[in-house]
Design an enzyme around this catalytic site. Sequence first.
Site, mmCIF file in Angstrom:
data_model
loop_
_atom_site.group_PDB
_atom_site.id
_atom_site.type_symbol
_atom_site.label_atom_id
_atom_site.label_comp_id
_atom_site.label_asym_id
_atom_site.label_seq_id
_atom_site.Cartn_x
_atom_site.Cartn_y
_atom_site.Cartn_z
ATOM 1 N N LYS A 152 23.473 12.895 23.693
ATOM 2 C CA LYS A 152 24.730 11.916 23.369
ATOM 3 C C LYS A 152 25.582 12.177 24.498
ATOM 4 O O LYS A 152 26.370 11.016 24.982
ATOM 5 C CB LYS A 152 25.402 12.396 22.090
ATOM 6 N N GLU A 173 19.679 21.634 29.060
ATOM 7 C CA GLU A 173 18.201 21.845 29.019
ATOM 8 C C GLU A 173 17.761 20.392 29.222
ATOM 9 O O GLU A 173 16.789 20.285 29.987
ATOM 10 C CB GLU A 173 17.690 22.352 27.791
ATOM 11 N N GLY A 204 23.379 16.005 15.541
ATOM 12 C CA GLY A 204 21.915 16.190 16.020
ATOM 13 C C GLY A 204 20.998 16.343 14.834
ATOM 14 O O GLY A 204 20.021 15.655 15.079
ATOM 15 N N ARG A 205 21.056 17.388 13.979
ATOM 16 C CA ARG A 205 20.020 17.694 13.099
ATOM 17 C C ARG A 205 19.999 16.613 11.952
ATOM 18 O O ARG A 205 19.049 16.830 11.097
ATOM 19 C CB ARG A 205 20.369 19.189 12.553
ATOM 20 N N GLU A 260 21.315 26.083 10.948
ATOM 21 C CA GLU A 260 22.402 25.584 11.555
ATOM 22 C C GLU A 260 23.731 25.021 10.804
ATOM 23 O O GLU A 260 24.854 25.228 11.148
ATOM 24 C CB GLU A 260 21.884 24.540 12.577
ATOM 25 N N HIS A 317 -3.718 33.091 4.631
ATOM 26 C CA HIS A 317 -4.269 34.053 5.408
ATOM 27 C C HIS A 317 -3.371 34.674 6.437
ATOM 28 O O HIS A 317 -3.875 35.620 7.374
ATOM 29 C CB HIS A 317 -5.754 33.404 6.089
ATOM 30 N N LYS A 367 25.550 29.113 25.284
ATOM 31 C CA LYS A 367 25.544 27.901 26.402
ATOM 32 C C LYS A 367 26.368 28.510 27.428
ATOM 33 O O LYS A 367 26.048 28.459 28.663
ATOM 34 C CB LYS A 367 25.625 26.857 25.822
#
Length: 556
Positions: free
Chosen positions: A209, A215, A278-279, A364, A395, A519
């Site tokens: 945004k 990153e 964002g999520r 979050e 398993h 960050k």
Amino acid sequence: MAAAPVDPRTTAAWASLSGIADGFTPELRGWFADDPTRTERFSYDAGDLRVDLSRNLVDAKILDALVALAEEVELPARRDAMFRGEHINVTEDRAVLHTALRQPVDVDIEVGGKDVVDDVHAVLRRVYAFARDVRSGTWRGSTGRQIATVVNIGIGGSDLGPVMAYEALRPYVQDGLECRFISNIDPTDAAQTLEGLDPETTLFIVSSKTFGTLETLTNARLCRSWLLDGIRAVDASAPADPAIVARHFVAVSTALDKVAEFGIDPANAFGFWDWVGGRYSVDSAIGTSLAVAIGPDRFQEFLGGFHAIDEHFRTTPLAANVPVLMGMLNVWYSNFLGAQSHAVLPYAQSLHRFPAYLQQLTMESNGKSVRWDGTPVTTTTGEVFWGEPGTNGQHAFYQLIHQGTRLIPADFIAFATPTHPLQDGATDVHELLLANFLAQTKALAFGKTADEVRAEGTPEAIVPARVFPGNRPTTSIMAPALTPAVLGQLIALYEHITFTQGVVWGIDSFDQWGVELGKQLALQIAPALDGDAVVLAAQDPSTQALIRYYREHRTR
């Protein structure tokens, strides 16, 4: 600061639930035996989803109390305020309108005097036009070749949503197109993702945004260098660098100046809004890679699935409202029965990234210790969400769920029609998968008694080891097939479950300040890794020792 939320502990419903939980002894075998209608009474429909809550550790009295608690903490009012666009994200003073991303074009929702639904559809039209150009070959790379691979560069919600949805909807991807995803700043991620790709036929979507995410921008620069080196290697007469970048990079961002500085034509930047976290953004322009892969028509079906559950959540009475009931069940387990984690177990390999997606959505959002008015929370909040597809998980970790000492509620998800209907001789393999889905929920609910174990001829010494206590709660969610619409419904279901829990706990489920400190510190520490002695000296002893170890052992 906003008005204080209702403290759930002060409500009559909380007191009632606390009384029930004191000495609570569930007995699913007995409950089912005593009530032949239990499954029918505790099963619900939402969109295309059939949701069976009958194997949860509740009876009608507990469900009534949970619904009463939702009323007493003013969940309906909070929900309606969200849909209206009120600023319920109080720490950032923002509306919360991910639901507007999937509203029909004729709906009006005003924020700050603007109709946000008009804005949403204006961006969607641009995304769809771009998707059609890439899919048809109208959009081509700088050497004139058609795009074959779309690489999405993002992190968090700009990555988890698109990659999860792409993996889930692979059968709908256009032949000859592939999507790949880069998120981790570990250079291995970029190196492995780019391996084997042809720069001439690769298109990058940079999703940030602010166009400043460390990153994402680091990975974008790595990809730009890879692209330019690759194009120059095959075409020494290729145009200048900006012309190459403009045909191989687009952006999902509102920072048009930074987009242009990177070399992307601002006309090829697709925006979204500060009222979309964002999520909660996979159904915005963040989903551009998915729109290219499955096409605009399927993407519209995807949005339609979200909207169907939005309307269910908005209009259905609480006593039959599936996201509300599931959210309140999570409160019951977390706050009254001591559960600390929640498993999501899709019996569909295509949903193998769905639990990871839900980890961000739920943890979050609700991993908070402060209420929206700035005061400390009055209850435990959040659960650890986790899971893997069945039958792989059977398993691995099902042993803990079946016979361990921890209460772990689990959601099982399955589909009537398989994505790939394969046979093993006369055996329908999908039916074998569903048999496991049904067997696991049955075993968790009803267990196996010592007498049943003995009846199988088991030596007495190992009878205790083979007893299954049962009364392990599960929710079963089924749908006809994993389509774009059904995927949208599943995502929206968990969005509103998360919202419901946040309202009970009185927290702002839409900020994420907890991700910021790390960050900031990373940027401060980075010079020490490169040899800055002053920065190194300012660190704590543990950090100093680790940096020294790194510098002593790094080979280049």
